[in-house]
Write a protein that holds these residues in place. Structure first.
Motif, short mmCIF file in Angstrom:
data_model
loop_
_atom_site.label_atom_id
_atom_site.label_comp_id
_atom_site.label_asym_id
_atom_site.label_seq_id
_atom_site.Cartn_x
_atom_site.Cartn_y
_atom_site.Cartn_z
N HIS A 320 0.86 -1.19 0.00
CA HIS A 320 0.00 0.00 0.00
C HIS A 320 0.89 1.24 0.00
O HIS A 320 1.10 1.87 1.05
CB HIS A 320 -0.91 0.00 1.22
CG HIS A 320 -1.72 -1.25 1.39
ND1 HIS A 320 -2.81 -1.55 0.61
CD2 HIS A 320 -1.56 -2.30 2.24
CE1 HIS A 320 -3.31 -2.73 0.98
NE2 HIS A 320 -2.57 -3.20 1.97
N ARG A 345 -3.85 1.85 4.01
CA ARG A 345 -3.46 0.45 4.21
C ARG A 345 -4.60 -0.54 3.91
O ARG A 345 -4.82 -1.50 4.63
CB ARG A 345 -2.95 0.25 5.63
CG ARG A 345 -2.01 -0.95 5.82
CD ARG A 345 -1.57 -1.06 7.26
NE ARG A 345 -0.63 -2.14 7.45
CZ ARG A 345 -0.97 -3.41 7.67
NH1 ARG A 345 -2.25 -3.76 7.72
NH2 ARG A 345 -0.04 -4.34 7.83
N GLY A 346 -5.37 -0.23 2.86
CA GLY A 346 -6.45 -1.12 2.45
C GLY A 346 -7.73 -0.95 3.22
O GLY A 346 -8.71 -1.67 2.97
#
Length: 404
Positions: A320, A345-346
């Motif tokens: 990421h 971070r997703g």
């Protein structure tokens, strides 16, 4: 027994400095080695930080002891050598002593400068603060200090080893009073005080020690990697990958954050980020504009733990590499706020950033702060103990923008 030296005997203060310094150094060295060998994973990070804190705290004590010991050595006559006829041996022994004296200052001082030049891991436990006067926050300075510390610890280790081997040689092979003079303060045998003259050593041993340290300093500079010296307040335009469509152009700014680690605040920043801003300053109530902020997570800097924070446990920049905050800019009686979604971070979370805004002619100055919980984004999931890494992350942003 006298505190001061005599021509034939070490005073009690010189002997106290010797043994106390030996105790501190021979405790600090294994602490540093053990701590350095531990991983930064959640199972060992607390122990690693604690051991490094002890190591650094003892290092400061070693620096103070070293400075006092050198001052005392310069003010005091050195007792006569037991074998003055062995000129080469005496010169080498004094050179090793000077290497030790210089090490007692340079090694802990370089470690202290590195600690002060970057935020990060393992606080010093003395109640004097974590910084040093005249030492700025600088990754370049920290890298130089780290190289100096690494190199001169090797010089110190060599000097300690030579010192110990010399002591063993005198005690076991020569069977003379070298060790007993420092251990019990015995008088040099077969030498009447009236015949002995104070011994202050020659310039050659000190010169040899200084040459060795000058060569080491040059090596440390050569070992220091070239770093980007751009300040953390680098222009936000550096991260832009597409032309902005908004009606305000960011000219400069800083995006930073702070977290509590092992009880001490640690501050970090992102060098590369962009902000595409559309804003109507005539609107005083409701939606006044929109902002999209893209952050290059690979540009993060967090002092001595920069590499760790980029790793899979935290930002995981390999998977990421960027974060995005897209929000409406709202105006109202309570002030301004950016209300939208943060993708990091997703994970995506609703976020509100209150900010102040001052517009003079066609220049806007904006400052904002908010608190995030790292757990909401899976950051540091394995670090469940807040005493190790705090849950709350304080994010701050300030920028200057010009109207297009």
């Amino acid at each position: 027994m006298s505190l001061t030296n005599t021509p034939t005997r070490f005073g009690s203060l010189a002997r106290a400095f010797h043994w106390l310094t030996a105790l501190v150094i021979l405790t600090a060295i294994p602490l540093g080695l053990i701590a350095n060998g531990l991983s930064t994973g959640p199972d060992s990070i607390a122990l690693k930080a604690q051991l490094f804190s002890y190591h650094k705290t003892l290092g400061v004590a070693a620096f103070v002891l070293g400075a006092l010991r050198i001052l005392w050595a310069l003010l005091q006559p050195r007792p006569v050598p037991l074998h003055p006829e062995r000129r080469l041996e005496t010169t080498l022994a004094e050179m090793v002593h000077w290497l030790l004296y210089l090490s007692l200052v340079i090694v802990p001082l370089s470690g202290w400068v590195h600690h002060a030049a970057v935020d990060g891991f393992a606080p010093i436990l003395w109640p004097f603060g974590q910084g040093l006067p005249f030492v700025p926050k600088s990754e370049s300075l920290a890298a130089l200090a780290a190289a100096t510390h690494w190199l001169f610890t090797k010089v110190m280790a060599a000097a300690i080893l030579l010192h110990i081997l010399g002591t063993i040689k005198h005690h076991v092979i020569d069977k003379d009073a070298t060790l007993r003079r420092m251990a019990r303060g015995v008088v040099a045998p077969a030498m009447a005080p009236s015949m002995a003259k104070p011994h202050r050593g020659g310039i050659v041993p000190l010169a040899l020690a200084l040459v060795i340290y000058a060569a080491g300093a040059a090596m440390a500079v050569n070992m220091t990697p070239a770093l980007d010296t751009a300040p953390a307040t680098a222009s936000a335009e550096a991260a832009q990958t597409a032309a902005p469509i908004g009606n305000w152009q960011v000219e400069s700014g800083a995006l930073g954050f702070s977290v509590i680690q092992m009880g001490a605040p640690v501050s970090g920043s992102f060098a590369n980020w962009s902000a595409d801003i559309t804003f109507d300053d005539t609107i005083t109530e409701g939606v006044a504009g929109r902002v999209v902020v893209d952050v290059d997570l690979t540009s993060v800097s967090l002092g001595s733990v920069t590499d760790q924070v980029k790793g899979p446990e935290f930002f995981d920049v390999a998977t990421h590499p960027t974060a995005r905050f897209a929000a409406d800019l709202l105006a109202g009686p309570e002030g301004y706020r950016a209300q939208g979604e943060l993708q990091l971070r997703g994970s995506a979370r609703a976020v509100t950033l209150p900010f102040t805004l001052q517009i003079t002619d066609d220049t806007a100055m904006m400052t904002g702060q908010l608190t995030l919980d790292r757990r909401d984004f899976g950051i540091g999931a394995g670090y469940g103990d807040e005493a190790t890494v705090g849950y709350a992350v304080e994010v701050s942003v300030n920028l200057s923008a010009a109207r297009k």
